[in-house]
Design a protein around this motif. Structure first.
Motif, PDB file in Angstrom:
ATOM      1  N   LEU A   1     -21.151-112.723 -29.025  1.00 24.22           N
ATOM      2  CA  LEU A   1     -21.875-113.675 -29.861  1.00 24.22           C
ATOM      3  C   LEU A   1     -22.475-112.864 -31.006  1.00 24.22           C
ATOM      4  O   LEU A   1     -23.414-112.089 -30.804  1.00 24.22           O
ATOM      5  CB  LEU A   1     -22.971-114.402 -29.086  1.00 24.22           C
ATOM      6  CG  LEU A   1     -23.837-115.349 -29.919  1.00 24.22           C
ATOM      7  CD1 LEU A   1     -22.990-116.496 -30.492  1.00 24.22           C
ATOM      8  CD2 LEU A   1     -24.985-115.895 -29.091  1.00 24.22           C
ATOM      9  N   PHE A   2     -21.914-113.019 -32.191  1.00 23.23           N
ATOM     10  CA  PHE A   2     -22.345-112.242 -33.355  1.00 23.23           C
ATOM     11  C   PHE A   2     -23.550-112.899 -34.005  1.00 23.23           C
ATOM     12  O   PHE A   2     -23.531-114.093 -34.305  1.00 23.23           O
ATOM     13  CB  PHE A   2     -21.207-112.135 -34.379  1.00 23.23           C
ATOM     14  CG  PHE A   2     -20.091-111.258 -33.924  1.00 23.23           C
ATOM     15  CD1 PHE A   2     -20.136-109.888 -34.139  1.00 23.23           C
ATOM     16  CD2 PHE A   2     -18.997-111.791 -33.272  1.00 23.23           C
ATOM     17  CE1 PHE A   2     -19.110-109.067 -33.711  1.00 23.23           C
ATOM     18  CE2 PHE A   2     -17.965-110.981 -32.842  1.00 23.23           C
ATOM     19  CZ  PHE A   2     -18.024-109.620 -33.062  1.00 23.23           C
ATOM     20  N   LYS A   3     -24.575-112.068 -34.222  1.00 25.43           N
ATOM     21  CA  LYS A   3     -25.786-112.533 -34.883  1.00 25.43           C
ATOM     22  C   LYS A   3     -25.901-111.826 -36.223  1.00 25.43           C
ATOM     23  O   LYS A   3     -25.553-110.655 -36.347  1.00 25.43           O
ATOM     24  CB  LYS A   3     -27.006-112.225 -34.016  1.00 25.43           C
ATOM     25  CG  LYS A   3     -26.962-112.962 -32.689  1.00 25.43           C
ATOM     26  CD  LYS A   3     -28.127-112.597 -31.818  1.00 25.43           C
ATOM     27  CE  LYS A   3     -28.014-113.320 -30.476  1.00 25.43           C
ATOM     28  NZ  LYS A   3     -29.085-112.924 -29.565  1.00 25.43           N
ATOM     29  N   PRO A   4     -26.391-112.541 -37.245  1.00 22.11           N
ATOM     30  CA  PRO A   4     -26.513-111.924 -38.573  1.00 22.11           C
ATOM     31  C   PRO A   4     -27.483-110.748 -38.541  1.00 22.11           C
ATOM     32  O   PRO A   4     -28.495-110.790 -37.850  1.00 22.11           O
ATOM     33  CB  PRO A   4     -27.060-113.041 -39.454  1.00 22.11           C
ATOM     34  CG  PRO A   4     -26.939-114.297 -38.672  1.00 22.11           C
ATOM     35  CD  PRO A   4     -26.844-113.923 -37.234  1.00 22.11           C
ATOM     36  N   ILE A   5     -27.153-109.704 -39.304  1.00 26.95           N
ATOM     37  CA  ILE A   5     -28.029-108.546 -39.469  1.00 26.95           C
ATOM     38  C   ILE A   5     -28.070-108.168 -40.940  1.00 26.95           C
ATOM     39  O   ILE A   5     -27.237-108.624 -41.724  1.00 26.95           O
ATOM     40  CB  ILE A   5     -27.567-107.334 -38.620  1.00 26.95           C
ATOM     41  CG1 ILE A   5     -26.163-106.894 -39.029  1.00 26.95           C
ATOM     42  CG2 ILE A   5     -27.667-107.636 -37.143  1.00 26.95           C
ATOM     43  CD1 ILE A   5     -25.701-105.573 -38.403  1.00 26.95           C
ATOM     44  N   GLU A   6     -29.016-107.330 -41.289  1.00 28.11           N
ATOM     45  CA  GLU A   6     -29.094-106.806 -42.650  1.00 28.11           C
ATOM     46  C   GLU A   6     -28.023-105.742 -42.839  1.00 28.11           C
ATOM     47  O   GLU A   6     -27.641-105.056 -41.885  1.00 28.11           O
ATOM     48  CB  GLU A   6     -30.470-106.194 -42.910  1.00 28.11           C
ATOM     49  CG  GLU A   6     -31.610-107.178 -42.843  1.00 28.11           C
ATOM     50  CD  GLU A   6     -31.533-108.222 -43.956  1.00 28.11           C
ATOM     51  OE1 GLU A   6     -31.175-107.852 -45.098  1.00 28.11           O
ATOM     52  OE2 GLU A   6     -31.833-109.385 -43.672  1.00 28.11           O
ATOM     53  N   GLN A   7     -27.550-105.574 -44.040  1.00 21.87           N
ATOM     54  CA  GLN A   7     -26.511-104.589 -44.335  1.00 21.87           C
ATOM     55  C   GLN A   7     -26.940-103.184 -43.916  1.00 21.87           C
ATOM     56  O   GLN A   7     -26.142-102.408 -43.418  1.00 21.87           O
ATOM     57  CB  GLN A   7     -26.155-104.608 -45.816  1.00 21.87           C
ATOM     58  CG  GLN A   7     -25.058-103.625 -46.170  1.00 21.87           C
ATOM     59  CD  GLN A   7     -24.659-103.671 -47.635  1.00 21.87           C
ATOM     60  OE1 GLN A   7     -25.234-104.440 -48.409  1.00 21.87           O
ATOM     61  NE2 GLN A   7     -23.704-102.878 -48.007  1.00 21.87           N
TER      62      GLN A   7
END
Length: 152
Positions: free
Chosen positions: A141-147
């Motif tokens: 389950l991919f969660k958004p992260i900062e670059q």
């Protein structure tokens, strides 16, 4: 004579404004892509995904780190159909071979759930056999992260 000259100037000015407007509109559509970064974990494995989204397609990089055992990394690409991203993952496996497998994600609440299923191939194109695609709890389950947190 001045009346005719001012009409010509207005026509030329209108034409220039119209051309600028059209060029600006076209440029906006071509560059309407969004880049996002994601991270998922499952047991000792961690996966990183960077995707560029356009209106109907996506492409990017995907890497799975298997704890201390190694990693698979490569490129993903495909089409966006509603809330589903369907394409393929072309990568160099930990063993060194280049492989290509189907790649499907389901988008919900800005998270991406990886799908799995029975893989088949038709004319060297891998796909999930109809009726076997599942989005299990045990999948990434991919969660958004900062670059800045990408790959760390």
């Amino acid at each position: 004579m001045e009346m005719g000259t001012s009409k010509q100037i207005v026509k030329k000015l209108f034409f220039v404004v119209a051309v600028i407007f059209l060029l600006h509109s076209c440029n906006k559509r071509e560059n309407s892509s969004i880049k996002k970064f994601y991270k998922a974990s499952k047991g000792d494995s961690t996966a990183y995904l960077s995707l560029v989204f356009t209106k109907n397609t996506f492409y990017g990089e995907y890497e799975i780190q298997y704890g201390l055992l190694g990693k698979d990394s490569g490129a993903v690409r495909g089409n966006r159909i509603g809330d589903t991203l369907r394409g393929d993952f072309c990568y160099r496996s930990y063993g060194g071979d280049i492989k290509r497998v189907p790649f499907v994600l389901l988008e919900r609440n800005q998270k991406l759930k990886m799908g799995t299923g029975l893989i088949s191939t038709y004319m060297t194109i891998p796909f999930y056999v109809k009726g076997t695609l599942e989005f299990k709890e045990s999948n990434f389950l991919f969660k958004p992260i900062e670059q800045s947190r990408f790959g760390k």
